[in-house]
Design an enzyme around this catalytic site. Structure first.
Site, short mmCIF file in Angstrom:
data_model
loop_
_atom_site.label_atom_id
_atom_site.label_comp_id
_atom_site.label_asym_id
_atom_site.label_seq_id
_atom_site.Cartn_x
_atom_site.Cartn_y
_atom_site.Cartn_z
N GLY A 92 0.84 -1.19 0.00
CA GLY A 92 0.00 0.00 0.00
C GLY A 92 0.88 1.24 0.00
N GLN A 97 2.94 10.04 1.57
CA GLN A 97 4.29 9.47 1.50
C GLN A 97 5.07 10.01 0.30
OE1 GLN A 97 2.61 5.32 2.17
NE2 GLN A 97 4.62 5.09 3.12
N CYS A 137 6.79 -0.35 7.05
CA CYS A 137 6.30 0.85 6.37
C CYS A 137 7.35 1.27 5.35
CB CYS A 137 6.06 1.95 7.41
SG CYS A 137 5.52 3.52 6.68
N LEU A 138 6.92 1.62 4.16
CA LEU A 138 7.87 2.03 3.12
C LEU A 138 8.59 3.32 3.50
CD1 LEU A 138 5.73 1.25 -0.07
CD2 LEU A 138 7.67 -0.06 0.80
N HIS A 179 -3.48 0.97 7.91
CA HIS A 179 -2.16 1.59 7.87
C HIS A 179 -2.18 2.83 6.96
CE1 HIS A 179 2.43 1.05 7.77
NE2 HIS A 179 2.20 1.94 6.81
N GLU A 180 -2.81 2.68 5.78
CA GLU A 180 -2.83 3.79 4.82
C GLU A 180 -3.75 4.91 5.30
OE1 GLU A 180 -0.49 3.60 2.84
OE2 GLU A 180 -0.16 1.44 3.07
N HIS A 183 -1.82 7.04 7.50
CA HIS A 183 -0.90 7.95 6.80
C HIS A 183 -1.59 9.25 6.41
CE1 HIS A 183 2.99 6.11 6.38
NE2 HIS A 183 2.53 4.99 5.85
ZN ZN Z 1 3.50 3.24 5.85
#
Ligand code: ZN
Length: 213
Positions: A92, A97, A137-138, A179-180, A183
């Site tokens: 995701g 981000q 997490c990216l 999670h998204e 963000h």
């Molecule tokens: Zn993340």
């Protein structure tokens, strides 16, 4: 036959030591997929990660705004999110981000399925049943920490054309969606984990703003 040495019991865990589980390869966790990539895919992943804001970038702490016009700017943003999510081999990715404060994210918990794009998503229902599992997490490379999430969620949103959509998700897709959603409100997994895991994660993040592996 070699014998594995038994784990010492009552092992002390000094707070300045990062446990191996925080950096070791894991199963799919949060928005990070655990998969060995070939050299070309790994190179693409690194290029994509370089375009994704990394902690402690202030954009990751900002609240995104509702999207009101479903225009070519949104189409381009969605294309960029899908492209980077694919190259980063993630599950995701949210617009924040990329430093874009607009309420849109893409989900792709199953690599064999097309990604889902959710615009102006709202959590309308979350199950009483909650599950704690490891998440990465990216934007927090090298960190995998336990996070409690609803096992099932219902999300209402719009698609990139402005049509209403309603999704009922369970398990990993539900986890990635939560999670998204976080963000888009400037919330990171660091805010949702245990004090010990947070401390260990910050120790991983502190010394190297850019991780080259
Ligand atoms: Zn993340």
């Amino acid at each position: 036959m070699p014998v594995r040495p038994s784990e010492p019991t009552g092992r002390p865990s000094p707070s300045n030591v990062v446990s191996a589980s925080k950096i070791a390869p894991m199963s799919d966790a949060g928005e990070v997929r655990d998969e060995k990539l070939d050299a070309e895919a790994e190179a693409r992943r690194r290029v994509a990660l370089a375009q994704i804001r990394q902690y402690p970038d202030p954009a990751l702490r900002m609240k995104a705004h509702d999207i009101e016009s479903f225009d070519v700017d949104l189409t381009r943003l969605v294309e960029q999110l899908e492209h980077l999510l694919g190259d980063a081999n993630g599950l995701g990715l949210a617009a924040t981000q990329l430093g874009v404060l607009r309420r849109v994210f893409v989900l792709r918990p199953d690599p064999d399925e097309e990604s889902k794009v959710l615009v102006n998503p709202r959590l309308v229902e979350g199950s009483d049943e909650r599950i704690t599992d490891d998440e990465g997490c990216l934007s927090l490379q090298g960190v995998v920490i336990p996070v409690e999430r609803h096992e099932r969620v219902t999300i209402e949103a719009q698609d990139p054309e402005g049509n209403d959509v309603r999704l009922e998700l369970e398990g990993l897709p539900a986890r990635v969606a939560q999670h998204e959603l976080d963000h888009l409100d400037g919330i990171l997994i660091l805010d949702r984990t245990t004090p010990d895991a947070r401390r260990e994660a910050l120790a991983v993040l502190r010394p190297q703003p850019v991780v080259v592996r």
